[in-house]
Scaffold this active site. Sequence first.
Site, mmCIF file in Angstrom:
data_model
loop_
_atom_site.group_PDB
_atom_site.id
_atom_site.type_symbol
_atom_site.label_atom_id
_atom_site.label_comp_id
_atom_site.label_asym_id
_atom_site.label_seq_id
_atom_site.Cartn_x
_atom_site.Cartn_y
_atom_site.Cartn_z
ATOM 1 N N LYS A 72 0.816 -1.216 0.000
ATOM 2 C CA LYS A 72 0.000 0.000 0.000
ATOM 3 C C LYS A 72 0.852 1.269 0.000
ATOM 4 O O LYS A 72 0.583 2.180 -0.769
ATOM 5 C CB LYS A 72 -0.940 0.027 1.217
ATOM 6 N N ARG B 246 -9.597 1.884 9.605
ATOM 7 C CA ARG B 246 -9.309 0.474 9.884
ATOM 8 C C ARG B 246 -10.472 -0.221 10.569
ATOM 9 O O ARG B 246 -10.458 -1.437 10.703
ATOM 10 C CB ARG B 246 -8.080 0.347 10.779
ATOM 11 N N ARG C 265 11.692 -6.757 4.505
ATOM 12 C CA ARG C 265 11.754 -5.315 4.793
ATOM 13 C C ARG C 265 12.327 -5.061 6.186
ATOM 14 O O ARG C 265 13.104 -4.130 6.378
ATOM 15 C CB ARG C 265 10.354 -4.698 4.679
ATOM 16 N N ARG D 184 13.473 -2.636 11.028
ATOM 17 C CA ARG D 184 12.212 -2.320 11.707
ATOM 18 C C ARG D 184 11.955 -3.305 12.835
ATOM 19 O O ARG D 184 11.654 -4.474 12.604
ATOM 20 C CB ARG D 184 11.047 -2.358 10.724
ATOM 21 N N ARG E 91 -0.638 -8.883 13.330
ATOM 22 C CA ARG E 91 -1.178 -7.764 12.549
ATOM 23 C C ARG E 91 -2.112 -8.259 11.449
ATOM 24 O O ARG E 91 -3.143 -7.640 11.174
ATOM 25 C CB ARG E 91 -0.037 -6.933 11.947
#
Length: 194
Positions: free
Chosen positions: A15, A90, A129, A135, A146
């Site tokens: 996204k 959301r 990623r 991260r 998630r």
Amino acid sequence: MSARMVLLGPPGAGKGTQAARVCQRLAVPAISTGDIFRANVSGGTPLGAQAKTYMDRGEYVPDSVTNAMVADRLAQPDASDGFLLDGYPRTEAQVHELDAMLARDGRALDVVVEITADAEAVIERLLKRATEQGRADDTEPVIRRRLEVYAEATEPLAALYERRGLLVRVNGIGTLEEVTDRLMTALASRGVGA
């Protein structure tokens, strides 16, 4: 022509990357709650500390904090003729809050795009990623949580927007250009284009 859009899809579906590409082509701002949260966390702000406790568990930041940030952002001049919301709404409560925010200014959404992607492909993307970008919030257990939270809370929004006639779905697996081309074609089918 306005371009007021919401971009839905599971974490890791691409996204953020696609939002930037579409917004550049349409000359509207990409408004990402994830980026806002991460900036506050890395900046050590009080909001960031509050948001971090939820993000570290793979949970969503409470609506009261998120809604206030989005309302403030949508009120800025660069969003007057269009925007792309990435990561908001959301929940169904946030859908109704967004409707109210826009209605106060006589505006409404033009289209909602759902980027679809296989869960295992998403997990692989996010783990890669996490390694590349360091991260800490992208561990496999947090990613799986998630995805569960997304399925429970956010997937029903696609059905809601579909009932309103606003939803288009785009396959998020492919090269960057292939996915961007699919997105632009889907937007053009709803009268939104460069």
